[in-house]
Design a protein around this motif. Structure first.
Motif, PDB file in Angstrom:
ATOM      1  N   SER A 179      81.306  41.065  36.454  1.00  9.95           N
ATOM      2  CA  SER A 179      81.488  40.388  37.246  1.00  9.95           C
ATOM      3  C   SER A 179      80.155  40.377  38.203  1.00  9.95           C
ATOM      4  N   LEU A 180      79.156  41.381  38.100  1.00  9.83           N
ATOM      5  CA  LEU A 180      78.023  41.388  38.870  1.00  9.83           C
ATOM      6  C   LEU A 180      77.033  41.357  37.845  1.00  9.83           C
ATOM      7  N   SER A 181      77.065  40.505  36.643  1.00 11.87           N
ATOM      8  CA  SER A 181      75.990  40.253  35.660  1.00 11.87           C
ATOM      9  C   SER A 181      74.899  39.731  36.093  1.00 11.87           C
ATOM     10  N   GLU A 182      74.899  38.548  37.158  1.00 12.56           N
ATOM     11  CA  GLU A 182      73.914  38.070  37.788  1.00 12.56           C
ATOM     12  C   GLU A 182      72.929  38.827  38.857  1.00 12.56           C
ATOM     13  N   LYS A 183      73.462  40.080  39.084  1.00 14.49           N
ATOM     14  CA  LYS A 183      72.851  40.796  40.254  1.00 14.49           C
ATOM     15  C   LYS A 183      72.014  42.056  39.553  1.00 14.49           C
ATOM     16  N   TYR A 184      72.353  42.095  38.117  1.00 23.26           N
ATOM     17  CA  TYR A 184      71.425  43.171  37.502  1.00 23.26           C
ATOM     18  C   TYR A 184      69.961  42.659  37.183  1.00 23.26           C
ATOM     19  N   VAL A 185      69.072  43.625  37.496  1.00 20.49           N
ATOM     20  CA  VAL A 185      67.402  43.264  37.306  1.00 20.49           C
ATOM     21  C   VAL A 185      67.095  43.397  35.769  1.00 20.49           C
ATOM     22  N   ALA A 186      66.411  42.078  35.336  1.00 29.32           N
ATOM     23  CA  ALA A 186      66.111  42.224  33.976  1.00 29.32           C
ATOM     24  C   ALA A 186      64.538  42.817  33.886  1.00 29.32           C
ATOM     25  N   PRO A 187      64.501  43.429  32.815  1.00 29.92           N
ATOM     26  CA  PRO A 187      63.156  44.188  32.362  1.00 29.92           C
ATOM     27  C   PRO A 187      61.997  42.788  32.256  1.00 29.92           C
ATOM     28  N   ASP A 188      60.698  43.327  32.471  1.00 30.81           N
ATOM     29  CA  ASP A 188      59.806  42.447  32.116  1.00 30.81           C
ATOM     30  C   ASP A 188      59.501  42.256  30.640  1.00 30.81           C
ATOM     31  N   PHE A 189      59.400  43.578  29.959  1.00 28.34           N
ATOM     32  CA  PHE A 189      59.025  43.344  28.452  1.00 28.34           C
ATOM     33  C   PHE A 189      60.334  44.154  27.973  1.00 28.34           C
ATOM     34  N   VAL A 190      60.590  43.959  26.617  1.00 35.42           N
ATOM     35  CA  VAL A 190      61.544  44.506  25.815  1.00 35.42           C
ATOM     36  C   VAL A 190      60.959  44.928  24.436  1.00 35.42           C
ATOM     37  N   ILE A 191      60.748  45.856  23.820  1.00 34.04           N
ATOM     38  CA  ILE A 191      60.452  46.308  22.761  1.00 34.04           C
ATOM     39  C   ILE A 191      61.360  46.716  21.486  1.00 34.04           C
ATOM     40  N   ALA A 192      61.557  46.369  20.427  1.00 31.43           N
ATOM     41  CA  ALA A 192      62.376  46.433  19.509  1.00 31.43           C
ATOM     42  C   ALA A 192      61.850  46.819  18.085  1.00 31.43           C
ATOM     43  N   ARG A 193      62.576  47.778  17.382  1.00 29.71           N
ATOM     44  CA  ARG A 193      62.115  48.171  16.085  1.00 29.71           C
ATOM     45  C   ARG A 193      62.922  47.802  15.022  1.00 29.71           C
ATOM     46  N   LYS A 194      62.230  47.110  13.720  1.00 32.16           N
ATOM     47  CA  LYS A 194      63.332  46.855  12.860  1.00 32.16           C
ATOM     48  C   LYS A 194      64.107  47.923  12.262  1.00 32.16           C
TER      49      LYS A 194
END
Length: 600
Positions: A561-576
């Motif tokens: 219900s508060l999903s729009e209030k959370y702050v997004a990271p600026d970069f996301v790093i993923a590994r295979k």
């Protein structure tokens, strides 16, 4: 003793100083606008002092002005200034230029109880500066020496605020300064409203203006004379049009001060002004000629005076009612000093016309200093601290309804404790040698951080520019190095995150990280598991918008219900990981060399 009649605020400034130094020896600052009569405050403090007093400043005009005000008490004083051709330090109260004092340190190896520095924004935190050398010499003779600074502009272009704490209960600087506290301040609005200063009237209908913004060094406030002269030579018609307008706007005015960019520029300006009503002063002007021109201007025998960086401080001509700014400056301090030349009261003077042809856009009444303005869309916004409820003022952005969309504040500015007494002998050393990310001992500031870098070892919150954890000293990863390393790996993916969306997936929380081109990365949190819940809380919950933190969401549905209030990271790093990508790092509050999502 002939007692001077002080204005109420001048009495308050004196009382605040006496009260402060009865319980502290830490250097302090008084902030009063240009024209508020700082010399009278200095005179009163010197007169009531029980022991010897040294009054320092950087120009002979201020040395003389301060001594003349003190002389009205009928008390003994002396002047130590080569520019005034006097080097006498025998009196109880000595008025000296810093240049003469630092060249004659042996003459000041005496017991002084108080040092007063006029225009103290010129004191840097460098332990080898002229002021530091004089103060260190005096402090060796008297370890309990008190140091008071007075200024209208308590900030420097290169380092920001010159003091750390304000007596109203907030912090100006994250790091130690030589002057620890501001103990008294009055804003320009108060002085104008109560009739102590002339109202400034800014005239915005300029016929033309210079664009200095593309010059090398403009942002740092250091443009070379060669670059300035080249630009001005290409804009001679602009200069002529500007001066024609200055003359037109000044027809019914008494005194006009014009601030030029270079000597050549000043000479060109002078050529467009009425010949017998105008004069020019530069750093090359002979001292006798300079004094004669200034006296003619003060006597109103000439109307226009053009200068290049020499009449910004220590110049007192109350009849001035037009200020024309034709020189570039990124320094708010210098801008206020220039405007202040025209704000003193004078008979039949209703206001002071300020003509700015440089596009500086400084606010005369409400200067915005501290951090640089992030972009043209930013504006000051008020953000309450959820921990101490202090009303912070940060740069931020608002929607059409005035609601805050985002702000750029890092840490609460409120004070929750009393600043620790800082011995004078360590003031310069502490200010000059403390790294920008070092923790302060007995820090009185509120510890709440709006933006932070988490320590992977102890989970403590640190400033986003910190190189080591303030709590456990663990070295923190440089985000640029982190990104560079990930981009070099064949099995890694890095996205610039433009936003996040949340949904339920098999009774777990699914977070989708979206980049600016539509690519995504997914991450799942089973909130029933303690470890997963803690990771989510550390990453997202602690960054939840302040007005939603009081009721911490406990269930998956409450989080959604508060999903729009959370702050997004600026970069996301993923590994295979097999056929899928596994998110391994998220970089929040990024400041570095890489472009963030949707930035040009």
């Amino acid at each position: 003793m002939n007692k001077l009649i002080l204005r109420p605020y001048q009495k308050e400034a004196v009382a605040a100083t006496v009260s402060y130094f009865r319980k502290s020896s830490t250097p302090a600052v008084i902030v009063l606008p240009t024209g508020a009569g700082k010399s009278l405050v200095i005179a009163e403090l010197a007169a009531i002092a029980n022991f010897r007093v040294l009054v320092l400043t950087h120009v002979k005009e201020l040395v003389q002005q301060n001594q003349q005000k003190f002389a009205l008490y009928g008390l003994d004083s002396s002047i130590f200034s080569a520019g005034l051709k006097q080097k006498d330090n025998r009196a109880k109260v000595v008025f000296a230029s810093i240049q003469s004092a630092v060249r004659n340190l042996d003459a000041f190896k005496q017991q002084y109880s108080l040092v007063i520095i006029d225009e103290c924004h010129r004191v840097s935190d460098d332990n080898n500066s002229q002021y530091a050398k004089v103060i260190n010499t005096l402090q060796a003779e008297n370890p309990k020496l008190k140091v008071l600074g007075l200024t209208a502009t308590p900030y420097r272009l290169d380092s920001g605020w010159i003091y750390q704490y304000h007596y109203h209960g907030y912090a100006r600087s994250d790091q130690p300064c030589f002057f620890q506290q501001c103990i008294y301040e009055l804003p320009l609005t108060y002085m104008v409203k109560n009739g102590y200063l002339t109202p400034p009237k800014r005239y915005n209908a300029a016929v033309a203006q210079y664009d200095f913004s593309q010059l090398p060094g403009y942002a740092q406030g250091h443009c070379s004379s060669t670059a300035l002269n080249s630009l001005l030579k290409a804009n001679q018609r602009v200069t002529q049009s500007i001066i024609e307008q200055v003359i037109e706007q000044s027809q019914s005015r008494a005194g006009v001060m014009i601030f030029a960019a270079t000597v050549k520029h000043a000479q060109e300006i002078l050529a467009y002004l009425p010949k017998h009503q105008s004069a020019i002063i530069t750093g090359e002007t002979d001292n006798n000629d300079r004094d004669q021109i200034i006296n003619q201007f003060k006597a109103q025998h000439i109307k226009y005076i053009v200068n290049v960086s020499v009449l910004t401080t220590g110049f007192d001509a109350p009849h001035v009612d037009v200020i024309a700014l034709l020189r570039p400056t990124q320094s708010l301090s210098l801008f206020q000093q220039i405007v202040g030349r025209g704000l003193r009261l004078s008979e039949n003077k209703a206001d002071c016309l300020v003509l700015d042809y440089t596009g500086s856009h400084f606010d005369i009444f409400h200067p915005e200093v501290g951090s640089c303005k992030p972009d043209s869309d930013s504006q000051p916004v008020q953000v309450f601290c959820p921990q101490c409820n202090f009303a912070n003022i940060f740069w931020g952005k608002c929607d059409a309804q005035g609601e805050i969309i985002e702000h750029f504040g890092r840490r609460c500015q409120g004070l929750t404790g009393i600043p620790t007494e800082q011995p004078l002998e360590s003031s310069f050393e502490l200010a000059f040698n403390t790294p920008t990310d070092s923790p302060l001992v007995n820090d009185p500031r509120c510890q709440y951080r709006f933006k932070f870098k988490s320590c992977p070892t102890c989970n403590a919150e640190n400033d986003i520019a910190a190189r080591a954890c303030a709590t456990c000293q663990h070295l923190l990863v440089d985000p640029d190095k982190q990104l560079k390393k990930a981009l070099q790996l064949k099995d890694a993916k890095v996205i610039r995150c433009a936003g996040i969306s949340m949904s339920e997936h098999k009774e777990s929380l699914k977070i989708i990280y979206h980049d600016e081109h539509g690519e995504t990365l997914n991450e799942f949190f089973n909130l029933e598991h303690h470890k997963a819940r803690k990771i989510f809380d550390d990453l997202f919950e602690r960054r939840l918008a302040e007005n939603h933190k009081s009721d911490k969401p406990k269930t998956l549905q409450q989080i959604l219900s508060l999903s729009e209030k959370y702050v997004a990271p600026d970069f996301v790093i993923a590994r295979k990981n097999g056929h899928f990508w596994k998110v391994v790092d998220r970089i929040f509050d990024y400041q570095g060399n890489h472009r963030k999502a949707n930035q040009l």
